[in-house]
Design an enzyme around this catalytic site. Sequence first.
Site, mmCIF file in Angstrom:
data_model
loop_
_atom_site.group_PDB
_atom_site.id
_atom_site.type_symbol
_atom_site.label_atom_id
_atom_site.label_comp_id
_atom_site.label_asym_id
_atom_site.label_seq_id
_atom_site.Cartn_x
_atom_site.Cartn_y
_atom_site.Cartn_z
ATOM 1 N N GLY A 86 0.829 -1.200 0.000
ATOM 2 C CA GLY A 86 0.000 0.000 0.000
ATOM 3 C C GLY A 86 0.862 1.248 0.000
ATOM 4 C CB SER A 87 0.017 4.718 0.836
ATOM 5 O OG SER A 87 -0.236 4.687 2.228
ATOM 6 C CB CYS A 109 3.006 -0.406 -6.620
ATOM 7 S SG CYS A 109 3.319 -2.127 -6.861
ATOM 8 N N GLY A 125 2.620 2.638 5.266
ATOM 9 C CA GLY A 125 3.743 1.709 5.446
ATOM 10 C C GLY A 125 4.679 2.164 6.557
ATOM 11 C CD GLU A 157 6.211 -4.442 -3.179
ATOM 12 O OE1 GLU A 157 6.531 -3.496 -3.896
ATOM 13 O OE2 GLU A 157 6.949 -5.379 -2.843
HETATM 14 C C1 UN1 Z 1 1.347 -3.778 -7.475
HETATM 15 O O1 UN1 Z 1 0.967 -2.907 -8.257
HETATM 16 O O2 UN1 Z 1 1.063 -3.714 -6.247
HETATM 17 O O3 UN1 Z 1 4.788 -5.922 -11.861
HETATM 18 C C2 UN1 Z 1 2.098 -4.980 -7.885
HETATM 19 C C3 UN1 Z 1 3.565 -5.747 -11.857
HETATM 20 C C4 UN1 Z 1 2.720 -6.790 -11.152
HETATM 21 C C5 UN1 Z 1 2.702 -6.493 -9.710
HETATM 22 C C6 UN1 Z 1 2.248 -5.135 -9.363
HETATM 23 N N1 UN1 Z 1 3.283 -8.088 -11.379
HETATM 24 O O4 UN1 Z 1 3.024 -4.808 -12.411
#
Ligand code: UN1
Length: 514
Positions: A245-246, A301, A250, A267
């Site tokens: 998340g953000s 992300c 985090g 993450e």
């Molecule tokens: C995410 O956006 O939290 O590499 C993960 C990627 C995907 C995972 C994204 N396999 O875009």
Amino acid sequence: MKPIEELDAVLKALNLNSENPGVSDGESWFGTGKTIDSISPINGQVIAKVMQGSPEDYERLIPKMEEAFCVWRSVPAPKRGEIVRQLGHALRDKKDALGKLVTIEMGKSIQEGWGEVQEMIDICDLAVGQSRMLYGVQTHSERPNHRMYEQWHPLGIVGIISAFNFPVAVWAWNLAIALIAGDVCLWKPASAVPLTAIACQKIFESVLKMNGLPSAISTLITGKGSELGDLLTEDPRVKLISYTGSTHIGKRISERVGKRLGKTILELGGNNAIIVTAKADLKLAAKNVLFGAIGTAGQRCTTTRRVIVEDSIYDEFSDLLQKYYDKVTIGNPINESNLMGPLVDSTAVNNLFTAIEAVEKQGGRLLKKPERLEGDAYSGDCYVTPALAEVDDNLPIVCEETFAPLLYLIRYSGGIQEVIDIQNGVPQGLSSAIFTNDLRESEQFLSATGSDCGIANVNVGTSGAEIGLAFGGEKETGGGRESGSDAWKAYMRRQTNTINWSGETILAQGIEFD
Ligand code: UN1
């Protein structure tokens, strides 16, 4: 407003009802918290109701999980892998329906919805193999007739707090690895996407039941992060928190878990750039930038947020990219001909427009000004056209992660090290890419003076990583690693063992003690 076709069939295929308890201890379903509607951003339609979890519900889960852990940790790892293999098959059976539900509840294109379920299947396959490869090293002792080695043991309860943008895959790539490691998992999905989580939990519960295993190996609690998050992060019975998340949240989680010296995998936000040098294949670069920027409507992300282009090809590249932008089809994401669906909710739409105001105020120029799409085909108020802005530098707004289809175009005129420094000049460090056919440029980008991100690609965009190697990033992205490579080690505890078969007491470092 046209109702979503196939909704009933999808719900039925996934054993969902019009009202669903949102907590499971693996055996029974309940939910004594607030009842909410899960709303599809496709058209604002209520998909189904969910009775969310309460702090009391949380307390019901943990003792059951501790019991389940006592059984699961003693199941041999390859046998644990067998359970994950069966989960992979169950997901294959449900791929179509689950992919559709991801699209219905979250709004990503159906291709990406199915892709997400495929990512779950892939991580299960990887975990099955990994279950026979939980290797520890051994070394030679300095003492005669002694032996030394390291081994890896299960941790216990793992809390998985996942984000709305990958409603099912984040759970899977934590769960599959944690399971073969011998852990038991408690899932707190994002509150915008509870139904996909309930569907997944049901799929896995049937696998556990079929194998006569304690079902609290996997539990689920839906609800607000602000109500349930602190319970999880402050609970010493939860050994590892894996949070996606953000950066803002985090940091809070890291502090809380750190205070009790628990473990985290974080993450967090990305601010991913693609560098396009004068030696690039421009069409290849533009196509990858487009997928990176508008895939999942800019809500990955790993989304491409900046493209940094060499001066001599800048205008040509910008024209090409704008042509590609003009061709993006936007609409109901269940319809395969649409490349981009809605944003997840109206807050996300508002955040985009707030960022656009900041871009203009800070001196950026809009090449594609985003528009809200209105009318029957776009009911639900979550559809926008993607935004493209030209900026001279990493402006303050450019350094922030706006979770929307907003791409910044930056011109550079120095050499390769200058552009690498621009790409590294933001607080986040998840994913990065260079488009070039020049070996020296790409090697410099991958060197110690190159990209400072957890992912650095050559002629491959920033998003859509495979699960085979470690996934995660540096700096404000949090430093965690998930998925393949040796990421499994984060889900286990390491133990160093020294065994004396000499029959004598021999101390290390030559110490005499007679
Ligand atoms: C995410 O956006 O939290 O590499 C993960 C990627 C995907 C995972 C994204 N396999 O875009």
